[in-house]
Design a protein around this motif. Structure first.
Motif, PDB file in Angstrom:
ATOM      1  N   THR A 120      29.508  36.550  44.165  1.00  0.00           N
ATOM      2  CA  THR A 120      30.316  36.866  42.928  1.00  0.00           C
ATOM      3  C   THR A 120      30.512  37.974  42.576  1.00  0.00           C
ATOM      4  OG1 THR A 120      30.120  36.118  40.493  1.00  0.00           O
ATOM      5  CG2 THR A 120      27.919  36.808  41.396  1.00  0.00           C
ATOM      6  N   PRO A 121      31.743  38.325  42.033  1.00  0.00           N
ATOM      7  CA  PRO A 121      31.888  39.760  41.618  1.00  0.00           C
ATOM      8  C   PRO A 121      30.800  40.558  40.717  1.00  0.00           C
ATOM      9  CG  PRO A 121      33.883  38.411  41.113  1.00  0.00           C
ATOM     10  CD  PRO A 121      32.778  37.543  41.400  1.00  0.00           C
ATOM     11  N   SER A 122      30.551  41.769  41.257  1.00  0.00           N
ATOM     12  CA  SER A 122      29.643  42.425  40.599  1.00  0.00           C
ATOM     13  C   SER A 122      29.604  42.699  39.045  1.00  0.00           C
ATOM     14  CB  SER A 122      29.090  43.637  41.219  1.00  0.00           C
ATOM     15  OG  SER A 122      28.302  44.576  40.481  1.00  0.00           O
ATOM     16  N   SER A 123      28.846  42.329  38.136  1.00  0.00           N
ATOM     17  CA  SER A 123      29.078  42.383  36.788  1.00  0.00           C
ATOM     18  C   SER A 123      29.242  44.055  36.383  1.00  0.00           C
ATOM     19  CB  SER A 123      27.941  41.879  35.946  1.00  0.00           C
ATOM     20  OG  SER A 123      26.664  42.553  36.296  1.00  0.00           O
ATOM     21  N   ILE A 124      28.768  44.821  37.314  1.00  0.00           N
ATOM     22  CA  ILE A 124      28.917  46.218  36.885  1.00  0.00           C
ATOM     23  C   ILE A 124      30.430  46.710  37.029  1.00  0.00           C
ATOM     24  CG2 ILE A 124      28.135  48.647  37.707  1.00  0.00           C
ATOM     25  CD1 ILE A 124      25.622  47.552  38.712  1.00  0.00           C
ATOM     26  N   LEU A 125      31.076  45.878  37.909  1.00  0.00           N
ATOM     27  CA  LEU A 125      32.312  46.512  38.126  1.00  0.00           C
ATOM     28  C   LEU A 125      33.375  45.668  37.266  1.00  0.00           C
ATOM     29  CD1 LEU A 125      32.123  46.522  42.039  1.00  0.00           C
ATOM     30  CD2 LEU A 125      31.863  48.315  40.453  1.00  0.00           C
ATOM     31  N   LEU A 162      38.354  39.237  38.836  1.00  0.00           N
ATOM     32  CA  LEU A 162      39.560  38.783  39.563  1.00  0.00           C
ATOM     33  C   LEU A 162      39.336  37.556  40.635  1.00  0.00           C
ATOM     34  CD1 LEU A 162      41.021  42.434  40.968  1.00  0.00           C
ATOM     35  CD2 LEU A 162      41.665  40.913  38.918  1.00  0.00           C
ATOM     36  N   TYR A 163      37.970  37.326  41.069  1.00  0.00           N
ATOM     37  CA  TYR A 163      37.769  36.200  41.811  1.00  0.00           C
ATOM     38  C   TYR A 163      36.679  34.998  41.292  1.00  0.00           C
ATOM     39  CZ  TYR A 163      39.829  39.230  45.256  1.00  0.00           C
ATOM     40  OH  TYR A 163      40.627  40.192  45.802  1.00  0.00           O
ATOM     41  N   ARG A 164      37.045  33.838  41.760  1.00  0.00           N
ATOM     42  CA  ARG A 164      35.811  32.865  41.582  1.00  0.00           C
ATOM     43  C   ARG A 164      34.766  33.131  42.503  1.00  0.00           C
ATOM     44  NH1 ARG A 164      40.930  30.412  42.017  1.00  0.00           N
ATOM     45  NH2 ARG A 164      41.546  29.061  40.217  1.00  0.00           N
ATOM     46  N   CYS A 175      46.334  33.913  57.943  1.00  0.00           N
ATOM     47  CA  CYS A 175      46.089  35.300  57.244  1.00  0.00           C
ATOM     48  C   CYS A 175      45.116  35.148  56.303  1.00  0.00           C
ATOM     49  CB  CYS A 175      47.485  35.657  56.617  1.00  0.00           C
ATOM     50  SG  CYS A 175      48.661  36.362  57.530  1.00  0.00           S
ATOM     51  N   LYS A 176      45.369  35.530  55.019  1.00  0.00           N
ATOM     52  CA  LYS A 176      44.224  35.469  54.082  1.00  0.00           C
ATOM     53  C   LYS A 176      44.278  34.306  53.138  1.00  0.00           C
ATOM     54  CE  LYS A 176      42.626  39.291  52.202  1.00  0.00           C
ATOM     55  NZ  LYS A 176      42.491  40.561  51.792  1.00  0.00           N
ATOM     56  N   ARG A 177      44.580  33.021  53.474  1.00  0.00           N
ATOM     57  CA  ARG A 177      44.785  32.036  52.628  1.00  0.00           C
ATOM     58  C   ARG A 177      43.507  31.695  51.729  1.00  0.00           C
ATOM     59  NH1 ARG A 177      47.254  27.147  55.785  1.00  0.00           N
ATOM     60  NH2 ARG A 177      46.514  25.982  54.077  1.00  0.00           N
ATOM     61  N   ARG A 235      40.952  32.064  46.014  1.00  0.00           N
ATOM     62  CA  ARG A 235      39.763  32.552  45.218  1.00  0.00           C
ATOM     63  C   ARG A 235      40.179  33.169  43.958  1.00  0.00           C
ATOM     64  NH1 ARG A 235      37.433  28.300  46.058  1.00  0.00           N
ATOM     65  NH2 ARG A 235      35.611  29.086  44.801  1.00  0.00           N
ATOM     66  N   LYS A 236      41.302  33.852  44.078  1.00  0.00           N
ATOM     67  CA  LYS A 236      41.662  34.577  43.057  1.00  0.00           C
ATOM     68  C   LYS A 236      41.664  33.794  41.636  1.00  0.00           C
ATOM     69  CE  LYS A 236      43.696  38.344  45.837  1.00  0.00           C
ATOM     70  NZ  LYS A 236      44.710  39.260  46.155  1.00  0.00           N
ATOM     71  N   LEU A 237      41.580  34.559  40.689  1.00  0.00           N
ATOM     72  CA  LEU A 237      42.004  33.894  39.246  1.00  0.00           C
ATOM     73  C   LEU A 237      43.210  34.570  38.786  1.00  0.00           C
ATOM     74  CD1 LEU A 237      38.234  34.815  37.809  1.00  0.00           C
ATOM     75  CD2 LEU A 237      39.406  32.501  38.146  1.00  0.00           C
ATOM     76  N   HIS A 238      43.678  35.522  39.294  1.00  0.00           N
ATOM     77  CA  HIS A 238      45.066  35.936  38.579  1.00  0.00           C
ATOM     78  C   HIS A 238      45.996  36.044  39.610  1.00  0.00           C
ATOM     79  CE1 HIS A 238      42.486  36.997  35.142  1.00  0.00           C
ATOM     80  NE2 HIS A 238      41.639  37.603  35.772  1.00  0.00           N
TER      81      HIS A 238
END
Length: 348
Positions: free
Chosen positions: A305-310, A318-320, A338-340, A345-348
């Motif tokens: 999960t994205p770091s809450s500090i950032l 930005l990510y799920r 590629c990076k499908r 997983r991107k939110l935006h």
């Protein structure tokens, strides 16, 4: 030759094809023209940012951390020198790896499996269960961590393989942990070391045989590594290319170094600050190439999960959340391009 025997032949790997005599690339490996290696390629080699690991241990640490942050943001790749793993360890790893691919096919075949979760797996292409067009690559995949749980499954031939790969696995696991500490510090999240504790280590040994028509195929297709961090050991044969400024550029091999790259899991954790960059492997008609990727990731059922500090008002999430198990399911059911997965997983 009928279609079914042909398909079975390709499943045995590129080296097996080459051993039976090959003067041109079979259709199974020929890419459509827009996907061939000559498209959007920069003619020169790129010199990746160099991070001196020894300097991270002393008074130069703040400066090196700044360089590390810049490399992870702008390239997603860097060359790690003075890393503390001796030449003898890496040489033995290269030697036993080449020795495995030089074994008779019947010996290598014992480790063939279509199970993506198998602790030891000899295979070919990228995802041979699903690939419509095959890649010019064979591989040996070993689960390594914790070592005592898996090394008894590893091939017993050639002589000293288990010993050499065991030593190499321990050394790279230790190096990974220390490099990850520095990367977290460069990102300003030093209190989140739990992200790399109790994780996975996979060793992917890649063999790219000489190819009679290298302009028609690839050793590995464009992809990004799913995990947290990859440490790549390679011989001195060029082949690794990264996507940089909209073009494919060849990474110049640097003696006694590791190529280190950020994986998808870390891009998610960093909320997009550090980049997991698309890369691929080309082949050539003159020399076979060997590389050893030490792939480090969270445990299969552990969500990243994205770091809450950032995350704040100016830097929204930005990510799920996602897990390695999700990725393996995706890889089993999709034609990987590629990076499908990361894009999904991107939110935006």
């Amino acid at each position: 030759m009928s279609l079914q025997p042909q398909q079975h032949m390709y499943q045995k790997g590129v080296k097996h094809l080459c051993e039976n005599g090959l003067t041109q690339v079979p259709n199974k490996y020929i890419l459509p023209e827009p996907e061939r290696p000559g498209i959007l390629v920069d003619d020169g080699c790129i010199n990746l940012p160099i991070i001196d690991f020894a300097q991270l241990q002393g008074a130069e640490r703040p400066r090196v951390l700044a360089s590390l942050s810049k490399a992870c943001q702008e390239f997603g790749f860097f060359q790690l020198i003075n890393h503390g793993i001796g030449d003898e360890v890496t040489r033995k790893m290269i030697d036993v790896s080449k020795g495995f691919f030089e074994l008779p096919f019947e010996e290598r075949q014992r480790y063939m499996s279509s199970d993506l979760h198998a602790p030891v797996r000899y295979g070919t292409s990228f995802n041979q269960n699903n690939d419509k067009i095959f890649c010019w690559r064979d591989f040996l995949k070993l689960t390594c961590h914790p070592l005592q749980d898996y090394s008894s499954f590893w091939p017993s031939s050639p002589l000293h393989l288990r010993e050499a790969m065991g030593v190499y696995s321990k050394k790279t696991q230790n190096l990974y942990e220390r490099v990850m500490e520095a990367i977290l510090e460069s990102l300003g999240v030093t209190n989140e070391t739990a992200i790399f504790e109790q994780g996975n280590q996979l060793m992917m040994v890649n063999w790219y045989p000489t190819c009679p028509q290298p302009q028609l195929t690839l050793g590995l297709p464009p992809h990004s590594d799913y995990g947290l961090l990859t440490l790549l050991l390679q011989d001195q044969v060029e082949g690794l290319q990264i996507q940089h400024n909209g073009k494919w550029v060849t990474v110049k091999p640097f003696p006694n170094s590791f190529v280190v790259n950020i994986g998808d899991q870390f891009e998610v954790f960093s909320n997009g600050r550090y980049k997991s960059v698309v890369h691929r492997a080309t082949v050539n008609s003159m020399k076979s190439r060997l590389s050893v990727a030490s792939l480090h990731s969270l445990n299969a059922n552990h969500n990243v999960t994205p770091s809450s500090i950032l995350i704040d008002d100016l830097n929204p999430r930005l990510y799920r959340d996602t897990s390695y198990a999700d990725f393996l399911d995706f890889l089993s059911s999709s034609d990987f391009k590629c990076k499908r997965f990361l894009e999904s997983r991107k939110l935006h």
